[in-house]
Scaffold this motif. Structure first.
Motif, PDB file in Angstrom:
ATOM      1  N   SER A 178      50.640   3.939  34.034  1.00  0.00           N
ATOM      2  CA  SER A 178      50.827   4.037  35.218  1.00  0.00           C
ATOM      3  C   SER A 178      52.510   3.197  35.590  1.00  0.00           C
TER       4      SER A 178
ATOM      5  N   GLU B 275      54.628   0.885  38.569  1.00  0.00           N
ATOM      6  CA  GLU B 275      54.803   1.004  39.960  1.00  0.00           C
ATOM      7  C   GLU B 275      56.239   1.068  40.950  1.00  0.00           C
TER       8      GLU B 275
ATOM      9  N   PRO C 270      48.702   7.414  51.501  1.00  0.00           N
ATOM     10  CA  PRO C 270      48.075   6.196  50.548  1.00  0.00           C
ATOM     11  C   PRO C 270      47.891   6.127  49.913  1.00  0.00           C
ATOM     12  N   GLU C 271      48.243   7.355  49.095  1.00  0.00           N
ATOM     13  CA  GLU C 271      48.649   8.016  47.033  1.00  0.00           C
ATOM     14  C   GLU C 271      49.951   7.257  46.625  1.00  0.00           C
TER      15      GLU C 271
ATOM     16  N   ALA D 155      52.045   5.275  49.053  1.00  0.00           N
ATOM     17  CA  ALA D 155      51.896   3.586  49.562  1.00  0.00           C
ATOM     18  C   ALA D 155      51.229   2.148  47.770  1.00  0.00           C
ATOM     19  N   GLU D 156      50.602   3.335  47.422  1.00  0.00           N
ATOM     20  CA  GLU D 156      49.461   1.748  46.142  1.00  0.00           C
ATOM     21  C   GLU D 156      50.655   1.826  44.689  1.00  0.00           C
ATOM     22  N   LYS D 157      51.339   2.917  45.086  1.00  0.00           N
ATOM     23  CA  LYS D 157      52.536   2.586  43.997  1.00  0.00           C
ATOM     24  C   LYS D 157      53.569   1.673  44.142  1.00  0.00           C
TER      25      LYS D 157
END
Length: 230
Positions: free
Chosen positions: A31, A33, A57-58, A60-62
């Motif tokens: 995982s 960021e 969204p996929e 933006a969450e990172k």
């Protein structure tokens, strides 16, 4: 969170998208960021990030987007990102780079297997395919600097190539004294013990200073050329 990737951005709209595309195309089980620190860049790079990445969204969450009100320079800009990073490992990555798809997997596998290594770099190459000499080097001193300044390290690398480690095989993984801030992966344990960059450096030299403090704290620095970053 396994990894925080910190990229400081300033007037690099055209190349930043290449960097981000390569990160998001990574083939990794870890995982991560993407911490983007914008140094008050007037070139529209923030708008580009919002339109191209934060709108999905996929992705933006990172992404963590941090906007400085002025150009803080390389070291201080990275320190802003370091304070926000949540990962067990932290990758400092220039905004003009392109990772191999397996880069994150290979380097995190290595770091997890070698807790004595506080910081490491991969095979960092320039656009022409040649190794970036700043990515694996000894800490400068007067003698090594003299050999480099007067070209002796290039003419007789076996005897005088210590500054840029021209006297060692770049295909072999091994301990080095310093690597470049363009690509430097640091363990959370190392960062918490050593801290970030000395903010008295605006740009250039701060990576050498950080590497010295990492070694003084008892950690190793490693060159691991099993994957590449351009």
């Amino acid at each position: 969170m396994d990894l925080s990737i910190i990229t400081v951005s300033f007037n690099d709209k055209e190349v930043l998208s290449t960097t981000l595309d390569a990160v998001f195309a990574s083939q990794t089980s870890y995982s991560y960021e993407m911490v983007l620190v914008n140094n008050a860049s007037p070139d529209g790079s923030i708008d580009m990030v919002r339109e191209r990445y934060l709108s999905k969204p996929e992705l933006a969450e990172k992404i963590v987007l941090l906007e400085n009100v002025e150009n803080l320079g390389f070291g201080k800009g990275n320190n802003v990102g370091l304070k926000a990073a949540k990962g067990d490992y932290i990758l400092l990555l220039n905004s003009d780079t392109k990772l191999d798809p397996d880069n994150l997997q290979v380097m995190l596998d290595f770091m997890k297997a070698h807790p004595e290594v506080g910081a490491a770099t991969c095979k960092l190459v320039k656009g022409d395919g040649e190794i970036d000499l700043a990515s694996r080097r000894s800490e400068p001193n007067l003698v090594l600097s003299f050999f480099r300044l007067f070209g002796l390290q290039s003419i007789f690398p076996k005897w005088f190539g210590g500054y840029n480690m021209l006297n060692t095989d770049p295909a072999q993984s091994g301990e080095i004294e310093a690597c470049s801030g363009a690509y430097m992966i640091i363990s959370r344990k190392c960062y918490e013990q050593v801290g970030g960059f000395d903010e008295s450096f605006f740009m250039y030299g701060e990576d050498l200073d950080l590497c010295r403090r990492i070694r003084e704290a008892g950690f190793k620095i490693w060159w691991h050329p099993k994957t590449t970053c351009v």
